[in-house]
Design an enzyme around this catalytic site. Structure first.
Site, PDB file in Angstrom:
ATOM      1  N   ASP A 139       0.839  -1.198   0.000  1.00 11.51           N
ATOM      2  CA  ASP A 139       0.000   0.000   0.000  1.00 11.51           C
ATOM      3  C   ASP A 139       0.873   1.247   0.000  1.00 11.51           C
ATOM      4  O   ASP A 139       1.971   1.246   0.563  1.00 11.51           O
ATOM      5  CB  ASP A 139      -0.910  -0.026   1.238  1.00 11.51           C
ATOM      6  CG  ASP A 139      -2.117   0.877   1.076  1.00 11.51           C
ATOM      7  OD1 ASP A 139      -2.352   1.381  -0.049  1.00 11.51           O
ATOM      8  OD2 ASP A 139      -2.823   1.091   2.082  1.00 11.51           O
TER       9      ASP A 139
ATOM     10  N   ASN B 287     -10.730  -3.273  -5.417  1.00 12.13           N
ATOM     11  CA  ASN B 287      -9.997  -2.270  -6.202  1.00 12.13           C
ATOM     12  C   ASN B 287     -10.672  -1.915  -7.534  1.00 12.13           C
ATOM     13  O   ASN B 287     -10.348  -0.897  -8.141  1.00 12.13           O
ATOM     14  CB  ASN B 287      -8.551  -2.704  -6.464  1.00 12.13           C
ATOM     15  CG  ASN B 287      -7.644  -2.552  -5.254  1.00 12.13           C
ATOM     16  OD1 ASN B 287      -6.744  -3.345  -5.031  1.00 12.13           O
ATOM     17  ND2 ASN B 287      -7.880  -1.524  -4.442  1.00 12.13           N
TER      18      ASN B 287
HETATM   19  C1  IPE Z   1      -1.368   0.138  -3.487  1.00  6.23           C
HETATM   20  O1  IPE Z   1      -1.150   1.496  -3.529  1.00  6.23           O
HETATM   21  C2  IPE Z   1      -1.366  -0.503  -4.830  1.00  6.23           C
HETATM   22  C3  IPE Z   1      -2.595  -1.143  -5.325  1.00  6.23           C
HETATM   23  C4  IPE Z   1      -3.740  -1.309  -4.730  1.00  6.23           C
HETATM   24  C5  IPE Z   1      -2.481  -1.665  -6.672  1.00  6.23           C
HETATM   25  P1  IPE Z   1      -2.379   2.471  -3.502  1.00  6.23           P
HETATM   26  O2  IPE Z   1      -2.771   2.764  -4.907  1.00  6.23           O
HETATM   27  O3  IPE Z   1      -3.468   1.949  -2.624  1.00  6.23           O
HETATM   28  O4  IPE Z   1      -1.737   3.773  -2.865  1.00  6.23           O
HETATM   29  P2  IPE Z   1      -2.430   4.821  -1.892  1.00  6.23           P
HETATM   30  O5  IPE Z   1      -3.040   4.073  -0.754  1.00  6.23           O
HETATM   31  O6  IPE Z   1      -3.450   5.560  -2.694  1.00  6.23           O
HETATM   32  O7  IPE Z   1      -1.294   5.695  -1.450  1.00  6.23           O
HETATM   33 MG    MG Z   2      -4.107   2.301  -0.680  1.00  9.07          MG
END
Ligand code: IPE
Ligand code: MG
Length: 235
Positions: free
Chosen positions: A2, A50
């Site tokens: 993350d 996601n």
């Molecule tokens: C994690 O980083 C990567 C994935 C879910 C692919 P994020 O995209 O969640 O990064 P933040 O939480 O917005 O900083």
């Molecule tokens: Mg994240």
């Protein structure tokens, strides 16, 4: 993994730049784990939730996934790494599913380390699909699926979890400052040691990994027993 987005925005870069950096951090983590003799490394790359992200970010993540597969699988294979991708893959496009299948087949016989990428994965999804498979297997064996439901055991169910080929994780690491599980391996994390760090995933390198391992080495894993029992067992 993350913190890709925040890594990027804190540098006035688009979020996608953070995901690009995140892929590099994956490569570094695989190498560092292999060098340290880790046998199973499991990466939560994309959760069932996601898909709720903006469409362009989702499609970029898919493209990155394909590019990374194309680029890295040969090297992983040469290093004796077995690659597995678990999750509900049916929602990915055919080309990506085909690439995943090829990568898994190619590396299936490797034994140095198993790298599992959880993609469109959710811990609740995993438990549910395991229940469905367990009942289907019982029905296929001629019994009514629910006959003898009182004999269902944890071990019987666990055989149908997506990662039944791997032991339960010793150490769980979450980067990026949040302190939650977010529907990762719910069943298997029951006794895992949890480690949280504020470091954003793109900045998580070998030093950070060593810190996490050092923290793990300080933990006393009692599995419900008392400290005194562990001392007794060891002597
Ligand atoms: C994690 O980083 C990567 C994935 C879910 C692919 P994020 O995209 O969640 O990064 P933040 O939480 O917005 O900083
Ligand atoms: Mg994240």
């Amino acid at each position: 993994m993350d913190g890709n987005g925040r890594w990027a925005t804190s540098r006035f870069l688009p979020r996608v730049a953070g995901h690009g950096k995140g892929v590099e951090a994956v490569r570094a983590a695989v190498e560092a784990c292999a060098a340290r003799g880790v046998e199973y490394l499991t990466l939560f790359a994309f959760s069932s939730e996601n898909w709720r992200r903006p469409a362009d970010e989702v499609s970029l993540l898919m493209r990155l996934f394909m590019v990374a597969l194309e680029r890295e699988v040969g090297k992983m294979h040469a290093n004796g790494i077995r690659l597995k991708v678990v999750g509900d893959l049916s929602r990915f496009d055919d080309k990506l599913q085909q690439m995943i299948d090829n990568a898994e087949r190619k590396t299936a016989g490797n034994t140095a380390m198993t790298v599992t990428v959880c993609a469109n994965y959710g811990g609740r999804w995993d438990v549910m699909q395991a229940v469905q498979k367990m009942l289907a297997a019982r029905a296929a064996s001629g019994a009514s699926a629910l006959a003898g439901a009182d004999t269902f055991s944890e071990d019987e169910l666990a055989q149908y979890l997506a990662m039944a080929y791997a032991p339960e994780p010793d150490l769980f690491i979450r980067t990026g400052g949040e302190q939650r599980i977010s529907n990762f391996l719910l069943w298997q994390l029951a006794y895992s040691e949890l480690y949280f760090t504020d470091t954003y995933w793109p900045d998580f390198g070998a030093d950070e990994l060593d810190k996490a391992i050092a923290s793990y080495q300080q933990r006393e894993r009692r599995f419900g027993r008392t400290s005194a029992q562990l001392v007794e067992q060891a002597t």
